[in-house]
Every structure is written in structure tokens, then in C-alpha cells.
Design a protein around this motif. Structure first.
Motif, PDB file in Angstrom:
ATOM      1  N   SER A   1       0.838  -1.208   0.000  1.00 48.08           N
ATOM      2  CA  SER A   1       0.000   0.000   0.000  1.00 48.08           C
ATOM      3  C   SER A   1       0.869   1.253   0.000  1.00 48.08           C
ATOM      4  O   SER A   1       0.627   2.201  -0.765  1.00 48.08           O
ATOM      5  N   ALA A   2       1.898   1.267   0.869  1.00 39.89           N
ATOM      6  CA  ALA A   2       2.795   2.425   0.938  1.00 39.89           C
ATOM      7  C   ALA A   2       3.502   2.649  -0.391  1.00 39.89           C
ATOM      8  O   ALA A   2       3.650   3.793  -0.856  1.00 39.89           O
ATOM      9  N   ALA A   3       3.947   1.558  -1.017  1.00 37.52           N
ATOM     10  CA  ALA A   3       4.659   1.676  -2.296  1.00 37.52           C
ATOM     11  C   ALA A   3       3.746   2.222  -3.391  1.00 37.52           C
ATOM     12  O   ALA A   3       4.152   3.091  -4.186  1.00 37.52           O
ATOM     13  N   LEU A   4       2.502   1.738  -3.445  1.00 37.64           N
ATOM     14  CA  LEU A   4       1.577   2.196  -4.481  1.00 37.64           C
ATOM     15  C   LEU A   4       1.151   3.655  -4.264  1.00 37.64           C
ATOM     16  O   LEU A   4       0.989   4.407  -5.227  1.00 37.64           O
ATOM     17  N   VAL A   5       0.974   4.048  -2.994  1.00 42.83           N
ATOM     18  CA  VAL A   5       0.654   5.449  -2.710  1.00 42.83           C
ATOM     19  C   VAL A   5       1.819   6.345  -3.107  1.00 42.83           C
ATOM     20  O   VAL A   5       1.634   7.436  -3.673  1.00 42.83           O
ATOM     21  N   ALA A   6       3.044   5.900  -2.809  1.00 39.20           N
ATOM     22  CA  ALA A   6       4.230   6.664  -3.208  1.00 39.20           C
ATOM     23  C   ALA A   6       4.306   6.801  -4.727  1.00 39.20           C
ATOM     24  O   ALA A   6       4.608   7.881  -5.260  1.00 39.20           O
ATOM     25  N   LEU A   7       4.007   5.724  -5.429  1.00 43.33           N
ATOM     26  CA  LEU A   7       4.016   5.761  -6.891  1.00 43.33           C
ATOM     27  C   LEU A   7       2.965   6.746  -7.411  1.00 43.33           C
ATOM     28  O   LEU A   7       3.225   7.515  -8.350  1.00 43.33           O
ATOM     29  N   ALA A   8       1.786   6.742  -6.792  1.00 39.23           N
ATOM     30  CA  ALA A   8       0.723   7.676  -7.200  1.00 39.23           C
ATOM     31  C   ALA A   8       1.146   9.117  -6.951  1.00 39.23           C
ATOM     32  O   ALA A   8       0.884  10.010  -7.768  1.00 39.23           O
ATOM     33  N   GLY A   9       1.815   9.383  -5.815  1.00 44.82           N
ATOM     34  CA  GLY A   9       2.284  10.739  -5.521  1.00 44.82           C
ATOM     35  C   GLY A   9       3.347  11.202  -6.494  1.00 44.82           C
ATOM     36  O   GLY A   9       3.363  12.377  -6.913  1.00 44.82           O
ATOM     37  N   TRP A  10       4.230  10.297  -6.873  1.00 45.27           N
ATOM     38  CA  TRP A  10       5.294  10.645  -7.834  1.00 45.27           C
ATOM     39  C   TRP A  10       4.715  10.889  -9.215  1.00 45.27           C
ATOM     40  O   TRP A  10       5.099  11.836  -9.914  1.00 45.27           O
ATOM     41  N   TRP A  11       3.737  10.066  -9.601  1.00 48.65           N
ATOM     42  CA  TRP A  11       3.187  10.143 -10.949  1.00 48.65           C
ATOM     43  C   TRP A  11       2.172  11.276 -11.099  1.00 48.65           C
ATOM     44  O   TRP A  11       2.255  12.098 -12.017  1.00 48.65           O
ATOM     45  N   LEU A  12       1.198  11.361 -10.170  1.00 46.43           N
ATOM     46  CA  LEU A  12       0.122  12.341 -10.289  1.00 46.43           C
ATOM     47  C   LEU A  12       0.536  13.743  -9.847  1.00 46.43           C
ATOM     48  O   LEU A  12       0.105  14.740 -10.424  1.00 46.43           O
ATOM     49  N   LEU A  13       1.347  13.822  -8.802  1.00 49.32           N
ATOM     50  CA  LEU A  13       1.658  15.114  -8.193  1.00 49.32           C
ATOM     51  C   LEU A  13       3.050  15.608  -8.513  1.00 49.32           C
ATOM     52  O   LEU A  13       3.415  16.732  -8.135  1.00 49.32           O
ATOM     53  N   GLY A  14       3.857  14.778  -9.156  1.00 50.02           N
ATOM     54  CA  GLY A  14       5.201  15.208  -9.512  1.00 50.02           C
ATOM     55  C   GLY A  14       6.135  15.363  -8.332  1.00 50.02           C
ATOM     56  O   GLY A  14       7.080  16.165  -8.380  1.00 50.02           O
ATOM     57  N   LEU A  15       5.895  14.627  -7.263  1.00 51.86           N
ATOM     58  CA  LEU A  15       6.762  14.704  -6.091  1.00 51.86           C
ATOM     59  C   LEU A  15       8.101  14.035  -6.377  1.00 51.86           C
ATOM     60  O   LEU A  15       8.194  13.123  -7.203  1.00 51.86           O
ATOM     61  N   SER A  16       9.133  14.483  -5.680  1.00 54.80           N
ATOM     62  CA  SER A  16      10.414  13.794  -5.763  1.00 54.80           C
ATOM     63  C   SER A  16      10.268  12.414  -5.131  1.00 54.80           C
ATOM     64  O   SER A  16       9.341  12.168  -4.350  1.00 54.80           O
ATOM     65  N   LEU A  17      11.181  11.521  -5.453  1.00 52.98           N
ATOM     66  CA  LEU A  17      11.072  10.154  -4.958  1.00 52.98           C
ATOM     67  C   LEU A  17      11.106  10.088  -3.420  1.00 52.98           C
ATOM     68  O   LEU A  17      10.256   9.408  -2.823  1.00 52.98           O
ATOM     69  N   PRO A  18      12.054  10.781  -2.734  1.00 54.94           N
ATOM     70  CA  PRO A  18      12.028  10.742  -1.257  1.00 54.94           C
ATOM     71  C   PRO A  18      10.722  11.286  -0.681  1.00 54.94           C
ATOM     72  O   PRO A  18      10.180  10.735   0.283  1.00 54.94           O
ATOM     73  N   ALA A  19      10.213  12.394  -1.252  1.00 52.75           N
ATOM     74  CA  ALA A  19       8.960  12.975  -0.758  1.00 52.75           C
ATOM     75  C   ALA A  19       7.796  12.017  -0.973  1.00 52.75           C
ATOM     76  O   ALA A  19       6.935  11.856  -0.095  1.00 52.75           O
ATOM     77  N   ALA A  20       7.762  11.368  -2.120  1.00 52.51           N
ATOM     78  CA  ALA A  20       6.685  10.420  -2.406  1.00 52.51           C
ATOM     79  C   ALA A  20       6.745   9.230  -1.456  1.00 52.51           C
ATOM     80  O   ALA A  20       5.707   8.732  -0.996  1.00 52.51           O
ATOM     81  N   ILE A  21       7.949   8.763  -1.138  1.00 54.88           N
ATOM     82  CA  ILE A  21       8.098   7.631  -0.217  1.00 54.88           C
ATOM     83  C   ILE A  21       7.616   8.015   1.178  1.00 54.88           C
ATOM     84  O   ILE A  21       6.927   7.244   1.851  1.00 54.88           O
ATOM     85  N   ILE A  22       7.962   9.216   1.626  1.00 55.13           N
ATOM     86  CA  ILE A  22       7.497   9.681   2.947  1.00 55.13           C
ATOM     87  C   ILE A  22       5.977   9.754   2.981  1.00 55.13           C
ATOM     88  O   ILE A  22       5.327   9.284   3.932  1.00 55.13           O
ATOM     89  N   LEU A  23       5.384  10.342   1.932  1.00 56.23           N
ATOM     90  CA  LEU A  23       3.926  10.467   1.887  1.00 56.23           C
ATOM     91  C   LEU A  23       3.270   9.092   1.816  1.00 56.23           C
ATOM     92  O   LEU A  23       2.252   8.839   2.472  1.00 56.23           O
ATOM     93  N   GLY A  24       3.852   8.180   1.036  1.00 57.40           N
ATOM     94  CA  GLY A  24       3.291   6.832   0.933  1.00 57.40           C
ATOM     95  C   GLY A  24       3.330   6.094   2.246  1.00 57.40           C
ATOM     96  O   GLY A  24       2.343   5.448   2.644  1.00 57.40           O
ATOM     97  N   ALA A  25       4.459   6.195   2.955  1.00 54.57           N
ATOM     98  CA  ALA A  25       4.580   5.514   4.256  1.00 54.57           C
ATOM     99  C   ALA A  25       3.604   6.110   5.266  1.00 54.57           C
ATOM    100  O   ALA A  25       2.954   5.386   6.037  1.00 54.57           O
ATOM    101  N   ALA A  26       3.490   7.438   5.288  1.00 53.77           N
ATOM    102  CA  ALA A  26       2.583   8.090   6.248  1.00 53.77           C
ATOM    103  C   ALA A  26       1.133   7.694   5.991  1.00 53.77           C
ATOM    104  O   ALA A  26       0.373   7.407   6.927  1.00 53.77           O
ATOM    105  N   LEU A  27       0.741   7.648   4.724  1.00 55.96           N
ATOM    106  CA  LEU A  27      -0.658   7.369   4.387  1.00 55.96           C
ATOM    107  C   LEU A  27      -0.986   5.881   4.402  1.00 55.96           C
ATOM    108  O   LEU A  27      -2.139   5.499   4.203  1.00 55.96           O
ATOM    109  N   ALA A  28      -0.002   5.023   4.626  1.00 56.81           N
ATOM    110  CA  ALA A  28      -0.282   3.592   4.806  1.00 56.81           C
ATOM    111  C   ALA A  28      -0.563   3.259   6.263  1.00 56.81           C
ATOM    112  O   ALA A  28      -0.953   2.134   6.583  1.00 56.81           O
ATOM    113  N   SER A  29      -0.365   4.240   7.148  1.00 59.25           N
ATOM    114  CA  SER A  29      -0.609   4.022   8.576  1.00 59.25           C
ATOM    115  C   SER A  29      -2.085   4.186   8.900  1.00 59.25           C
ATOM    116  O   SER A  29      -2.766   5.056   8.341  1.00 59.25           O
ATOM    117  N   THR A  30      -2.598   3.355   9.774  1.00 56.94           N
ATOM    118  CA  THR A  30      -4.011   3.415  10.160  1.00 56.94           C
ATOM    119  C   THR A  30      -4.209   4.294  11.378  1.00 56.94           C
ATOM    120  O   THR A  30      -3.334   4.401  12.233  1.00 56.94           O
TER     121      THR A  30
END
Length: 510
Positions: A107-136
Motif C-alpha cells: 500500500s505504501a509503495a503504491l501510494v508513493a508511486l501515485a504521488g510521484w506520478w500524479l503530483l510530480g513529487l520527488s522520490l524521497p517525498a513520495a516515499i514519505i507520503l506513501g509511508a505516512a498514508l499507509a498508517s491506520t
């Protein structure tokens, strides 16, 4: 840095009091209606903050936000770990791997991929956002898990996920932060980072956990520890572990989790107050943090609302169900269990606390990550919180067993000191049955031998199982013929079961 005036201190103190009072007063309403508690406290924050009365002025540089967010995340990690049943984790290791591996990490990896692709985030930023948004979210999820209509398998899987996923995602955030400022892998001192993250932090937590349990056990055996102070002890252990790791330049958050996991692994006998007070205090801290966010910060998510960000938020909502459906394929869970587990991954305070770490570190682009996280959290509160009101409104029914005279003398029973008997009788000539609002006084302790003697004499006796939900779920031993009453709603359930008042009632809770 913003100064902390006496007026600001008084305001914060008033808000803390308001959170505790409101949480207590609405607890019954929330339990009955399943209305999302988080939404109430976000609204309270909006009333007290800039959109409303203007009593709270919280921004990302506010020292109170840093303190409260840090303590809240440490408490969440500690209580998640100390509440884990290590035997359950071992017994259901495959299920834990499913929810953490293809579930949480994918889930974290796919969210990071979506952030990088849709929002143009850098890879580290996308990974941080993906990890944060995979938390319940611990508040929404705990409210859901407390419901007695939730199937045991669903509760078990979500409890495993909530207890373990933050400690999997936190290192991802901390490592990605090393690159968010533009540092290259050659500039990063990997040895120092690994030492701080995975050795000093967890090591300090394990040491504090071992020392805390050994000290408590020794003092309890030799002198005794009051129940209320034993409940406070849990908070001391969490904060001591955090401080010890930070003093060694390790991760205080990983230390808090390691301390809690050490206590859980030692399988020591702790009163329920140790766990429940820690969980309740953590929940109050989280609700207070929601008020702070609701005063202004969380509405920053609406400021970044565009077609791309909205598409990203919707995609985040869809990613978890898709990944968890795949992760749970081939498991022995029913279709309903898989559906509930896949859907109920609410994004909330844990996500905000994780994404605040780069904000507090002053890393570039972190404020945009926070705003995007706020947008997803707002959508999750509406969708996940709202769905709580419509899923499984029934309760797990207690099967009455009104033949107390048949209780076997050799039935497995708890320790004698855990049993109380409550003499009952008619009240003011009213009907000889319990009524809502009744209180039972004049309680005395009764040993198992005395109970057996009364049964042999033919006395009418009802044995009541009033253990906490946690103890009840974890123990496969039950007293023969005992009637299960949930301790939080014992009188109401007794009325529903039409238990008589003119019998001896023996309640056990351990």
C-alpha cells in the motif's frame, strides 16, 4: 520560534480540560450511534480556532504542537506494542505477514508511486507520503475494534496490523528524510544512521522495558503497588524509554515501541489498568491533537485541492482495499472478514504525526506533504468514519445460562482473590429484577471454596464473567455456566437478560 505566554498556557489548559470533559460526555453517544469521534473533535478545534472563536492559534512552528505530536506518537507506539499478544502474533504469523507485507508495505509503495506520478513529487517525498498514508488511525480503529459486533477474525487481523504497521513505516520515513534535503547516498553516513535507528533506539527501549518490569515485579512482591499507581507506571515507562534513546541520539519512537514489545514478550502478569490507562491516556492525547489540528492546520488540505490532488486522495482510498484483497487471497477468512479488513484502514492522526517528522526537521517541501496528508485525512474521516455508522449495527449477543445450580464444582475458575460476591435483594418493594441505573454496594470477597459450599447447600447463585474484552478474548478458559456481561455495560446487559435480583451474584474479572 513562537513564545509560550501565560495566556497561551491557560488556553491550552482549558482545551485539555474541554477535551477530557467532552470525550467523557459523548462516549456513550459515540458507542451507541458509532458517530466518528474524530469528526467531533475536529469540529471542536474549528470552533476554538481561527474559523471560530479564535482562542487557539496553532501553526506548524507552534511549540505546543511539537510537544503534543511527539508525545502522542510515542504513546501510540508504546501502547500498540504493549497491547500485542505475542502468542497471538506467533500463532497467526502468516496473517501478520499478509497484513504487513503485501498489505501495508505494498500500500505504501503504491501510494508513493501515485504521488510521484500524479503530483510530480520527488522520490524521497513520495516515499514519505506513501509511508505516512499507509498508517491506520488509532482512534477510529480502536473505536471500531471495541464494537462487539465486529467478527473475531476481523478484530484479530486489524489488531495485528495496528500494533505492528507503524514500526514498519516509521523507519521508512526516517530513512527517506535523509534524502529529502537533497543529500546523496555518498553523503549519507549509513553506519551512523543504522546505529541510531536500529541499535541505539531499540536497545534503549529494551533496556528500559526489562528494568521497568523487573523493578515493578520486585516492588510488587515485597511491598505492593497500588492499582492506580501501577496504571501510571505505563506512562513512565514509555516516556523514560523515549528520553533514554534521544539522549543516546537514537530514535525515541522506536525505543518506545521496543519497550512496549519487551513488556509484552515477557508475558508478565499486569493488571488491566496498566494497559487500559495507557491506552486511554494515549487516546486523550490523540483527541487533543485532533483539536489542535482542527483549529486551523488540517484545513490546509483544502488549500491544495486541485483535480490532481483530489484524484490522488481518491486513489489512496482505493489502494488499500485493492492491496488487502490481494494480500488476503488464500487465507481462511470469510468474505465478510476480508471486506471489513480491506476497507477499515482509516487515515488519521498516525499519518499526520509521521508526516510531521520532516516538517519539524525543517526539510524542504515537507509542508506540501503535510497539506496533502491533511486532504487525505479529511476524506478518510468522511468515508471511513461515516461508514462506521452503517456497518454491522448489531451486537454480539450474550447467551443467558440461567441454571446456576448446575455449575460444576470442578469448573475452571479464576484465582480466589479475583472473585467478589454481590448480595442483592428487592429495592423499595419494586419488581425483583435489576433495573437500569442500579448500583450494587456492600460487596464482599468470596473464595472458590465458599462458592462451592453455597452451591452444595442448594443456594441459588449466578456466576458473572465481567472480564475486560481483552482478557476475555485472550483466555480460552471459562467458568461453567457463567453469564458473560461486558464490564462497560454490565447493568444494561443484566436488564436485557432479565437477571433476577433475589439471588447471590458472584462476579469474577481476572
Amino acid at each position: 520560534m513562537e513564545t509560550f505566554s501565560a495566556e497561551a498556557f491557560s488556553t491550552i489548559l482549558a482545551v485539555v480540560g474541554a477535551v477530557i470533559i467532552v470525550a467523557a460526555l459523548i462516549s456513550g453517544l459515540v458507542e451507541r450511534t458509532n458517530f466518528p469521534q474524530v469528526a467531533i473533535f475536529l469540529a471542536l478545534g474549528a470552533i476554538l480556532g481561527a474559523p471560530g472563536l479564535g482562542l487557539l492559534n496553532i501553526n506548524l512552528e507552534s511549540p505546543v504542537l511539537r510537544v503534543v505530536a511527539t508525545l502522542s506518537l510515542a504513546l501510540v507506539l508504546f501502547t500498540d506494542a504493549v497491547g500485542l499478544n505475542v502468542r497471538e502474533v506467533r500463532q497467526h504469523g502468516i496473517l501478520a505477514l499478509r497484513v504487513l507485507g503485501p498489505g501495508t508495505i505494498l500500500s505504501a509503495a503504491l501510494v508513493a508511486l501515485a504521488g510521484w506520478w500524479l503530483l510530480g513529487l520527488s522520490l524521497p517525498a513520495a516515499i514519505i507520503l506513501g509511508a505516512a498514508l499507509a498508517s491506520t488511525d488509532p482512534v477510529l480503529l480502536r473505536g471500531f475494534l471495541r464494537r462487539r459486533d465486529v467478527p473475531p477474525a476481523t478484530r484479530q487481523a486489524l489488531r495485528l496490523e495496528s500494533g505492528l504497521n507503524d514500526v514498519v513505516l516509521l523507519p521508512v520515513v526516517l530513512v527517506a528524510m535523509q534524502f529529502l534535503g537533497g543529500a546523496s547516498s555518498q553523503e549519507t553516513d549509513w553506519g551512523r544512521m543504522i546505529l541510531n535507528l536500529f541499535v541505539l533506539g531499540p536497545g534503549a527501549g529494551i533496556a528500559i522495558g526489562l528494568l521497568a518490569v523487573a523493578t515493578l515485579d520486585m516492588v510488587r512482591r515485597r511491598v505492593g503497588v497500588r492499582r492506580d499507581y501501577e496504571s501510571l507506571y505505563s506512562l513512565g515507562v514509555a516516556f523514560a524509554a523515549f528520553a533514554a534513546a534521544e539522549a543516546l541520539h537514537g530514535s525515541g519512537f522506536l525505543a518506545a515501541f521496543a519497550a512496549g514489545l519487551t513488556i509484552a514478550a515477557l508475558d508478565v502478569e499486569l493488571c488491566d489498568c496498566f494497559l487500559e490507562y495507557g491506552e486511554t491516556t494515549a487516546e486523550m492525547a490523540l483527541l487533543f491533537t485532533f483539536v489542535l489540528f482542527g483549529s486551523s492546520l488540517i484545513w490546509d488540505g483544502l488549500a491544495v485541492l486541485t483535480m490532481a490532488s483530489l484524484a490522488f486522495a481518491v486513489l489512496v482510498m482505493l489502494i488499500r482495499p485493492l492491496t488487502f484483497v490481494v494480500a488476503l487471497v488464500g487465507s481462511r477468512l470469510t468474505r465478510r472478514d476480508r471486506a471489513l479488513i480491506s476497507w477499515f484502514g482509516p487515515r488519521g492522526l498516525s499519518s499526520l504525526l509521521l508526516v510531521l517528522l520532516p516538517v519539524f526537521a525543517g526539510l524542504p517541501g515537507s509542508e506540501m506533504l503535510f497539506a496533502l496528508c491533511c486532504l487525505v485525512v479529511l476524506l478518510s474521516v468522511v468515508l471511513h468514519g461515516g461508514s462506521l455508522m452503517f456497518v454491522g449495527k448489531g451486537r454480539r449477543e450474550t447467551q443467558p445460562q440461567l441454571a446456576p445450580a448446575t455449575i460444576e464444582a470442578a469448573a475452571p475458575m479464576p484465582a480466589p482473590e479475583a472473585i467478589r460476591f454481590f448480595p442483592t435483594g428487592t429495592r423499595n418493594g419494586s419488581e425483583d429484577r435489576l433495573d437500569v441505573g442500579d448500583t450494587i454496594s456492600g460487596s464482599e470477597r468470596i473464595t472458590i471454596g465458599e462458592l462451592q459450599q453455597r452451591l452444595q447447600q442448594g443456594e441459588r447463585v449466578l456466576v458473572l464473567d465481567v472480564r475486560t474484552e481483552r482478557t476475555y478474548d485472550e483466555d480460552n478458559l471459562n467458568a461453567t455456566g457463567a453469564i458473560r456481561l461486558h464490564p462497560d455495560d454490565a447493568v444494561r446487559e443484566a436488564v436485557r437478560l432479565r437477571l433476577p435480583r433475589d439471588v447471590l451474584m458472584v462476579a469474577f474479572c481476572a
